[in-house]
Motif scaffolding. Structure first.
Motif, mmCIF file in Angstrom:
data_model
loop_
_atom_site.group_PDB
_atom_site.id
_atom_site.type_symbol
_atom_site.label_atom_id
_atom_site.label_comp_id
_atom_site.label_asym_id
_atom_site.label_seq_id
_atom_site.Cartn_x
_atom_site.Cartn_y
_atom_site.Cartn_z
ATOM 1 N N GLU A 80 0.828 -1.209 0.000
ATOM 2 C CA GLU A 80 0.000 0.000 0.000
ATOM 3 C C GLU A 80 0.862 1.258 0.000
ATOM 4 O OE1 GLU A 80 -2.918 -0.090 3.120
ATOM 5 O OE2 GLU A 80 -4.256 -1.367 1.952
ATOM 6 N N ARG A 81 2.002 1.217 0.679
ATOM 7 C CA ARG A 81 2.909 2.373 0.677
ATOM 8 C C ARG A 81 3.450 2.610 -0.723
ATOM 9 N NH1 ARG A 81 8.075 4.248 1.159
ATOM 10 N NH2 ARG A 81 8.374 5.973 2.615
ATOM 11 N N ARG B 138 0.708 4.111 -2.803
ATOM 12 C CA ARG B 138 0.427 5.492 -2.411
ATOM 13 C C ARG B 138 1.462 6.447 -3.018
ATOM 14 N NH1 ARG B 138 -0.435 4.545 2.518
ATOM 15 N NH2 ARG B 138 1.697 4.656 3.262
#
Length: 104
Positions: free
Chosen positions: A70-71, A74
């Motif tokens: 997810e990082r 993002r």
């Protein structure tokens, strides 16, 4: 599931999906399956885009894979939206719906 920018070429889409698939494999995920749903209309405008390229990815893991992936999404300029869902294991349904008599 994640949504890529609609202005990406087919090669860029394949590269992005390969990147996240390899990242999950390196983090210990198993049975990774990618499905590119293609370009679809967004429910609402995101970053001035009205369309997006939807990609669904299924994998099994212990949960430690979620934060790094997810990082990366993002911080990526290709991904305009993402969501991670935990699916419960499928429960087998009863074959017969007839009530069973139990003797006491």
């Amino acid at each position: 599931m994640y949504v890529l920018r609609p202005d990406l070429s087919e090669d860029q889409v394949n590269e992005a999906t390969r990147k996240y698939q390899e990242m999950l494999a390196n983090l210990g995920a198993t049975s990774i399956q990618n499905k590119i749903w293609g370009r679809r209309r967004l429910a609402y405008e995101i970053q001035r885009f009205q369309d997006g390229i939807y990609v669904l990815i299924h994998y099994q893991g212990d949960g430690s894979q979620i934060a790094p992936v997810e990082r990366a999404m993002r911080l990526s300029e290709e991904v305009i939206r993402y969501i991670t869902l935990k699916l419960d294991e499928e429960k087998p349904e009863a074959e017969d719906s007839e009530p069973v008599a139990v003797e006491a």
